[in-house]
Scaffold this motif. Sequence first.
Motif, mmCIF file in Angstrom:
data_model
loop_
_atom_site.group_PDB
_atom_site.id
_atom_site.type_symbol
_atom_site.label_atom_id
_atom_site.label_comp_id
_atom_site.label_asym_id
_atom_site.label_seq_id
_atom_site.Cartn_x
_atom_site.Cartn_y
_atom_site.Cartn_z
ATOM 1 N N TYR A 3 0.859 -1.187 0.000
ATOM 2 C CA TYR A 3 0.000 0.000 0.000
ATOM 3 C C TYR A 3 0.897 1.239 0.000
ATOM 4 C CZ TYR A 3 -3.159 -3.431 2.243
ATOM 5 O OH TYR A 3 -3.909 -4.532 2.561
ATOM 6 N N LEU A 4 0.623 2.186 -0.884
ATOM 7 C CA LEU A 4 1.358 3.439 -0.905
ATOM 8 C C LEU A 4 0.362 4.573 -0.748
ATOM 9 C CD1 LEU A 4 4.023 4.970 -1.264
ATOM 10 C CD2 LEU A 4 3.629 4.888 -3.740
ATOM 11 N N ILE A 5 0.602 5.402 0.262
ATOM 12 C CA ILE A 5 -0.261 6.550 0.519
ATOM 13 C C ILE A 5 0.584 7.797 0.322
ATOM 14 C CG2 ILE A 5 -1.699 7.728 2.220
ATOM 15 C CD1 ILE A 5 -2.131 5.010 3.532
ATOM 16 N N THR A 6 0.064 8.740 -0.453
ATOM 17 C CA THR A 6 0.832 9.935 -0.736
ATOM 18 C C THR A 6 -0.045 11.177 -0.674
ATOM 19 O OG1 THR A 6 2.428 10.921 -2.268
ATOM 20 C CG2 THR A 6 0.549 9.779 -3.254
ATOM 21 N N SER A 17 -1.960 5.703 7.099
ATOM 22 C CA SER A 17 -1.096 4.513 7.036
ATOM 23 C C SER A 17 -1.135 3.751 8.354
ATOM 24 C CB SER A 17 0.338 4.903 6.661
ATOM 25 O OG SER A 17 0.984 5.574 7.710
ATOM 26 N N LYS A 18 -1.205 4.462 9.453
ATOM 27 C CA LYS A 18 -1.269 3.795 10.759
ATOM 28 C C LYS A 18 -2.589 3.032 10.927
ATOM 29 C CE LYS A 18 2.032 6.786 13.097
ATOM 30 N NZ LYS A 18 3.128 5.896 12.797
ATOM 31 N N LEU A 19 -3.666 3.560 10.373
ATOM 32 C CA LEU A 19 -4.953 2.868 10.441
ATOM 33 C C LEU A 19 -4.921 1.572 9.625
ATOM 34 C CD1 LEU A 19 -7.356 5.930 10.209
ATOM 35 C CD2 LEU A 19 -6.991 4.461 12.215
ATOM 36 N N ILE A 20 -4.318 1.629 8.442
ATOM 37 C CA ILE A 20 -4.189 0.413 7.631
ATOM 38 C C ILE A 20 -3.332 -0.617 8.373
ATOM 39 C CG2 ILE A 20 -3.136 -0.549 5.538
ATOM 40 C CD1 ILE A 20 -4.036 1.985 4.063
ATOM 41 N N ALA A 21 -2.179 -0.171 8.861
ATOM 42 C CA ALA A 21 -1.284 -1.091 9.578
ATOM 43 C C ALA A 21 -1.970 -1.685 10.803
ATOM 44 C CB ALA A 21 0.001 -0.361 9.978
ATOM 45 N N ARG A 27 -5.501 -8.468 12.743
ATOM 46 C CA ARG A 27 -5.856 -9.809 12.263
ATOM 47 C C ARG A 27 -4.663 -10.744 12.235
ATOM 48 N NH1 ARG A 27 -6.474 -8.684 5.861
ATOM 49 N NH2 ARG A 27 -8.283 -7.461 6.400
ATOM 50 N N GLY A 28 -3.523 -10.268 12.758
ATOM 51 C CA GLY A 28 -2.356 -11.116 12.910
ATOM 52 C C GLY A 28 -1.371 -11.095 11.750
ATOM 53 N N GLU A 29 -1.526 -10.162 10.833
ATOM 54 C CA GLU A 29 -0.596 -10.099 9.703
ATOM 55 C C GLU A 29 0.702 -9.406 10.111
ATOM 56 O OE1 GLU A 29 -1.935 -9.226 5.782
ATOM 57 O OE2 GLU A 29 -4.025 -9.642 6.316
ATOM 58 N N GLN A 30 1.777 -9.826 9.461
ATOM 59 C CA GLN A 30 3.071 -9.174 9.653
ATOM 60 C C GLN A 30 3.073 -7.906 8.799
ATOM 61 O OE1 GLN A 30 6.359 -11.653 8.513
ATOM 62 N NE2 GLN A 30 7.863 -10.277 9.389
ATOM 63 N N VAL A 31 3.360 -6.764 9.426
ATOM 64 C CA VAL A 31 3.266 -5.476 8.738
ATOM 65 C C VAL A 31 4.572 -4.703 8.901
ATOM 66 C CG1 VAL A 31 2.018 -3.271 8.618
ATOM 67 C CG2 VAL A 31 0.772 -5.376 9.151
ATOM 68 N N HIS A 32 5.003 -4.090 7.797
ATOM 69 C CA HIS A 32 6.176 -3.211 7.805
ATOM 70 C C HIS A 32 5.715 -1.879 7.228
ATOM 71 C CE1 HIS A 32 8.777 -6.707 8.388
ATOM 72 N NE2 HIS A 32 7.950 -7.305 7.568
ATOM 73 N N SER A 33 6.151 -0.782 7.837
ATOM 74 C CA SER A 33 5.757 0.522 7.298
ATOM 75 C C SER A 33 6.884 1.526 7.468
ATOM 76 C CB SER A 33 4.485 1.029 7.976
ATOM 77 O OG SER A 33 4.721 1.306 9.333
ATOM 78 N N ALA A 34 6.826 2.546 6.621
ATOM 79 C CA ALA A 34 7.804 3.631 6.686
ATOM 80 C C ALA A 34 7.206 4.856 6.022
ATOM 81 C CB ALA A 34 9.098 3.233 5.983
ATOM 82 N N HIS A 49 4.584 4.039 3.139
ATOM 83 C CA HIS A 49 4.633 2.703 2.568
ATOM 84 C C HIS A 49 4.180 1.713 3.635
ATOM 85 C CE1 HIS A 49 7.568 3.777 -0.784
ATOM 86 N NE2 HIS A 49 7.489 4.877 -0.061
ATOM 87 N N ILE A 50 3.283 0.806 3.264
ATOM 88 C CA ILE A 50 2.842 -0.258 4.161
ATOM 89 C C ILE A 50 2.934 -1.561 3.375
ATOM 90 C CG2 ILE A 50 1.012 -1.152 5.652
ATOM 91 C CD1 ILE A 50 0.384 2.213 4.488
#
Length: 191
Positions: A3-6, A17-21, A27-34, A49-50
């Motif tokens: 997911y890209l938010i701009t 982006s924090k809401l998506i993460a 739900r237990g998914e592994q998430v990386h964001s920056a 980026h998520i």
Amino acid sequence: MNYLITGVGGQGTVLASKLIADALMARGEQVHSAETIGMAQRGGSVSSHIRTGAVLSPLIPRGTADVLIAFEPAEAVRCLPYLREKGVAIVNTAPVRPVTSSLADNYDLPALLQFLTAQPQRMIMVDGTQLCAEVGSAKVLNVCLLGVAAHADCLGISLAELEQALARRLPAKLLELNQQALATAAQLPLV
């Protein structure tokens, strides 16, 4: 999923982006964001980026974003190379000129929108100003755009999951307005 938010500083891209993460982690998914922030102030370009799954970097490589949520048309054009061939873009058509565009007098909104709609990827164009007016606050653009993306079934996150993320992330005094933003976005006819 990538997911890209701009958008530009002050539009709420980082909260989006924090809401998506949050919804994905719940739900237990592994998430990386920056976040990549060109100018760490109101009006500068901001991208979040998520990524989910076992990835080596939180930054999305070009051509691999599944979803692009653009809070501003020029930022959508700038980040379009990140969207994969069968990706989906949610684009706010209301301009908020990034500070960098004020250095030259070449911000041509009709040309930007025409360029975006000519792309092979699915482009969901949203009049964010109108949508926020229906809710009663310009401060909910971020949640409105997330609601449109969930309604378009391109996030892999339901409106109910976003509403739960709102409840975990926002103070009680802001919750009802943002829930209304999600509900209003879910009623938007998609083209």
